[in-house]
Design a protein around this motif. Structure first.
Motif, PDB file in Angstrom:
ATOM      1  N   ALA A 125       0.832  -1.202   0.000  1.00  0.00           N
ATOM      2  CA  ALA A 125       0.000   0.000   0.000  1.00  0.00           C
ATOM      3  C   ALA A 125       0.868   1.254   0.000  1.00  0.00           C
ATOM      4  N   THR A 126       1.893   1.255   0.830  1.00  0.00           N
ATOM      5  CA  THR A 126       2.784   2.407   0.924  1.00  0.00           C
ATOM      6  C   THR A 126       3.596   2.572  -0.351  1.00  0.00           C
ATOM      7  N   SER A 127       4.048   1.473  -0.904  1.00  0.00           N
ATOM      8  CA  SER A 127       4.819   1.528  -2.148  1.00  0.00           C
ATOM      9  C   SER A 127       3.994   2.103  -3.295  1.00  0.00           C
ATOM     10  N   HIS A 128       2.690   1.845  -3.278  1.00  0.00           N
ATOM     11  CA  HIS A 128       1.799   2.427  -4.285  1.00  0.00           C
ATOM     12  C   HIS A 128       1.815   3.948  -4.187  1.00  0.00           C
ATOM     13  N   LEU A 129       1.783   4.470  -2.970  1.00  0.00           N
ATOM     14  CA  LEU A 129       1.842   5.923  -2.781  1.00  0.00           C
ATOM     15  C   LEU A 129       3.185   6.476  -3.247  1.00  0.00           C
ATOM     16  N   VAL A 130       4.254   5.781  -2.930  1.00  0.00           N
ATOM     17  CA  VAL A 130       5.593   6.211  -3.339  1.00  0.00           C
ATOM     18  C   VAL A 130       5.709   6.229  -4.860  1.00  0.00           C
ATOM     19  N   ALA A 131       5.153   5.195  -5.512  1.00  0.00           N
ATOM     20  CA  ALA A 131       5.235   5.097  -6.972  1.00  0.00           C
ATOM     21  C   ALA A 131       4.502   6.241  -7.663  1.00  0.00           C
ATOM     22  N   LEU A 132       3.532   6.842  -6.967  1.00  0.00           N
ATOM     23  CA  LEU A 132       2.802   7.977  -7.530  1.00  0.00           C
ATOM     24  C   LEU A 132       3.535   9.298  -7.311  1.00  0.00           C
TER      25      LEU A 132
END
Length: 225
Positions: free
Chosen positions: A59-66
């Motif tokens: 979930a956190t990596s998804h935010l980082v990728a954005l």
């Protein structure tokens, strides 16, 4: 009156059962046991597990990728023995460390109610600079955070992206729809029943651990409409 004694062939133990309670139960019965959720697999009992660390990491990596860099979290419960919050904190922190980022803040949520997250998000949004993303340890918390951002006169996800965990129905129909990590609860139920049936059939069989699959479900609260 009459004898109301109930007989069981096996027991499924939910995540909230503590290690001490499990040890007490084990001392009183040789009944087949299958553990669900956040227990540590020690080889004594079958375990149908949720990988909370990976769910939070993804979930956190998804935010980082954005491209979000000021990421906060809501859902820590430092005074609880229940391991889910600790595992989700670990996943959140490791994803940020992988990206070379530090958390803006990890806010507590006493009861995982929308109101808990609403107040935590209001506190986060009052910071300067405020976070540009919030990872919530559950979808119910994320729903409270969504409302707090709206009430602050800000936009989701343009000003603050939000993601939760659980894939509750409410999140699919909220506005904006809620990005989440979907945990395969039918898989958990099927495998829990299968493991207890196998354990009843062969009490001496070697204990197994089965880890449930999970999927990041990006929706409007991180991607926009």
């Amino acid at each position: 009156g009459g004898d109301r004694t109930m007989l069981f062939d096996g027991i499924l133990f939910a995540p909230l059962v503590t290690p001490a309670e499990l040890l007490e139960m084990n001392g009183r019965t040789s009944m087949p046991l299958v553990l669900l959720g956040e227990h540590d697999f020690d080889g004594r009992y079958d375990h149908v597990a949720i990988d909370n660390v990976r769910a939070a990491h993804d979930a956190t990596s998804h935010l980082v990728a954005l491209g979000r860099t000021r990421i906060a979290a809501i859902g820590a419960q430092p005074d609880e023995e229940y391991s889910t919050p600790q595992q989700r904190t670990a996943g959140f922190e490791s994803a940020l460390a992988d990206a070379g980022l530090a958390p803006v803040s990890i806010e507590a949520a006493a009861h995982y109610r929308r109101a808990d997250a609403y107040e935590a998000a209001r506190s986060l949004l009052a910071r300067s600079p405020r976070p540009d993303a919030i990872f919530c340890y559950s979808d119910l918390l994320a729903m409270g955070a969504l409302r707090a951002v709206f009430d602050a006169g800000l936009r989701v996800p343009e000003d603050v992206a939000i993601i939760g965990i659980d894939d509750i129905e409410e999140g699919r129909y909220s506005r904006p729809s809620l990005s989440t990590v979907s945990l395969d609860t039918p898989f958990i139920a099927r495998n829990a029943v299968a493991r207890i049936a196998a354990r009843i059939d062969d009490p001496d069989a070697e204990a197994q651990e089965v880890v449930a699959p999970q999927t990041v479900m990006p929706r409007e609260s991180t991607l926009g409409s």
